[in-house]
Design a protein around this motif. Structure first.
Motif, PDB file in Angstrom:
ATOM      1  N   UNK A   1       0.843  -1.135  -0.075  1.00 27.07           N
ATOM      2  CA  UNK A   1       0.003   0.179  -0.104  1.00 27.07           C
ATOM      3  C   UNK A   1       0.933   1.113  -0.123  1.00 27.07           C
ATOM      4  N   UNK A   2       0.710   2.368  -0.974  1.00 26.09           N
ATOM      5  CA  UNK A   2       1.369   3.398  -1.132  1.00 26.09           C
ATOM      6  C   UNK A   2       1.303   4.185   0.135  1.00 26.09           C
ATOM      7  N   UNK A   3       2.169   5.006   0.432  1.00 26.78           N
ATOM      8  CA  UNK A   3       2.071   5.785   1.690  1.00 26.78           C
ATOM      9  C   UNK A   3       2.376   7.337   1.667  1.00 26.78           C
ATOM     10  N   UNK A   4       1.780   8.205   2.283  1.00 24.07           N
ATOM     11  CA  UNK A   4       2.244   9.372   2.426  1.00 24.07           C
ATOM     12  C   UNK A   4       3.515   9.875   3.130  1.00 24.07           C
ATOM     13  N   UNK A   5       3.954   8.718   3.808  1.00 21.88           N
ATOM     14  CA  UNK A   5       5.206   8.685   4.521  1.00 21.88           C
ATOM     15  C   UNK A   5       6.511   8.007   3.794  1.00 21.88           C
ATOM     16  N   UNK A   6       6.244   7.956   2.371  1.00 29.52           N
ATOM     17  CA  UNK A   6       7.396   7.438   1.687  1.00 29.52           C
ATOM     18  C   UNK A   6       7.619   6.163   1.223  1.00 29.52           C
ATOM     19  N   UNK A   7       7.275   5.253   2.166  1.00 25.83           N
ATOM     20  CA  UNK A   7       7.377   3.880   1.954  1.00 25.83           C
ATOM     21  C   UNK A   7       6.359   3.270   1.517  1.00 25.83           C
ATOM     22  N   UNK A   8       6.224   1.800   1.729  1.00 28.04           N
ATOM     23  CA  UNK A   8       5.071   1.100   1.409  1.00 28.04           C
ATOM     24  C   UNK A   8       5.475  -0.519   2.116  1.00 28.04           C
ATOM     25  N   UNK A   9       4.128  -0.770   2.729  1.00 26.73           N
ATOM     26  CA  UNK A   9       4.099  -2.170   3.539  1.00 26.73           C
ATOM     27  C   UNK A   9       3.116  -2.964   2.974  1.00 26.73           C
ATOM     28  N   UNK A  10       3.325  -4.192   3.026  1.00 28.69           N
ATOM     29  CA  UNK A  10       2.186  -5.156   2.632  1.00 28.69           C
ATOM     30  C   UNK A  10       2.470  -6.631   2.796  1.00 28.69           C
ATOM     31  N   UNK A  11       1.900  -7.633   2.179  1.00 29.23           N
ATOM     32  CA  UNK A  11       2.037  -8.939   2.151  1.00 29.23           C
ATOM     33  C   UNK A  11       2.515  -9.488   1.030  1.00 29.23           C
TER      34      UNK A  11
END
Length: 333
Positions: free
Chosen positions: A54-64
């Motif tokens: 999932x794209x993020x306003x905080x610059x990274x991306x977390x997922x599975x």
């Protein structure tokens, strides 16, 4: 929110925090239960799975990690070359690049232009910290965390141009240059790129039922250049809604014709925003619309899997012997 923003999870380690967030790939900056920001790296996915992030306003991306749906090795190589040609006019991936471009984003680094002031460079560094404690970035971590916290505190709205406390080599960020010969550091750049840019794009494709290599490569290139979350031009925040509006309802899963109609509108919207002079960011893109034209040409040629030879910025890109080939100065039949 967990994957993007604040969480009720305590933090004791990246592994524990990521498990609590329900993520096993990618990295991002997330608040813990005490309100403290943590830039964490949660892992990577091995082909044929990909990080559905999932794209993020905080610059990274977390997922599975998700099974299938990724580009195969030949398709991914071609997509990476196309993006590299758009970024640096060559097919060599610029792992060693590090510059202060004076664009208020701090140091711009590596294969994806990871920036110290926009929350993605710290994901690469955190991955490397976990893989190799005591590395060249150790002395710079307090300053990097301070810069990253300021970016996060702004809600991801204010890039941080400051490089105070980060060690310079006169051109760029010294620890970055000092680390590029380490395969672990190269791997961390690849893992962060796969989650933050490929993974977010592939997740969008999966959500819409899009299957062609062309559309997936198009999402990746747009994520690299326009990013995900900026409401003025981001892929998830503006480009996809714009293409949805232009196209109208389509079934899920769509037919190939539906997908290409949507993709045609997506590229038209992207071209238009790149030609805009409304903001400094878009004005910089005015001379770089050729990367969109290449994708439009692939649609016109019905080269949806990118298997047939195509030309891009002085290269002929094709498949030979089950491998991707980029021939400089070559021409397609």
């Amino acid at each position: 929110m967990g994957l993007n923003g604040t969480s009720s999870c305590p933090y004791t380690s990246d592994a524990q925090f990521c498990a609590c967030l329900g993520s096993n790939c990618g990295g991002n900056t997330v608040k813990d239960s005490t309100g403290t920001w943590h830039a964490v790296f949660c892992g990577h996915c091995d082909p044929p799975s990909f990080c559905a992030s999932y794209g993020s306003v905080y610059g990274g991306a977390l997922g599975t990690c998700a099974p299938g749906g990724a580009l195969d090795a030949v398709e991914k190589q071609k997509a990476e070359w196309m993006t590299s040609l758009g970024e640096t006019n060559g097919v060599t991936i610029a792992y060693d690049a590090s510059y202060d471009l004076g664009d208020n984003r701090g140091y711009t680094d590596g294969r994806a232009g990871f920036c110290t002031g926009t929350g993605d460079a710290i994901v690469v560094v955190e991955c490397y910290n976990l893989a190799k404690p005591g590395n060249a970035f150790t002395a710079d971590m307090p300053a990097l965390i301070k810069i990253n916290d300021a970016f996060a505190d702004s809600g991801g709205l204010v890039p941080q141009g400051s490089t105070a406390g980060l060690t310079s080599n006169g051109k760029g960020w010294a620890p970055w240059a000092a680390s590029v010969n380490d395969p672990l550091f190269i791997a961390c750049q690849n893992y962060a790129n796969d989650a933050i840019y490929f993974g977010v794009g592939l997740h969008h494709a999966a959500e819409k039922g899009f299957t062609t290599a062309l559309t997936k490569a198009s999402f990746y290139d747009a994520e690299i250049e326009q990013g995900e979350a900026d409401p003025r031009f981001g892929v998830g925040a503006w480009l996809i809604p714009q293409a949805d509006m232009m196209t109208g309802p389509i079934p899920n899963p769509p037919s190939l014709a539906d997908e290409m109609r949507w993709e045609t509108n997506f590229l038209a919207a992207r071209y238009a925003i790149m030609m805009s002079t409304q903001w400094p960011e878009t004005a910089v893109w005015n001379g770089n619309t050729g990367r969109v034209t290449v994708l439009q040409n692939l649609i016109a040629a019905k080269n949806y899997d990118m298997s047939a030879c195509f030309e891009d910025d002085g290269y002929a890109i094709k498949t030979a012997g089950a491998k991707a080939v980029a021939q400089q100065g070559g021409r397609c039949p």
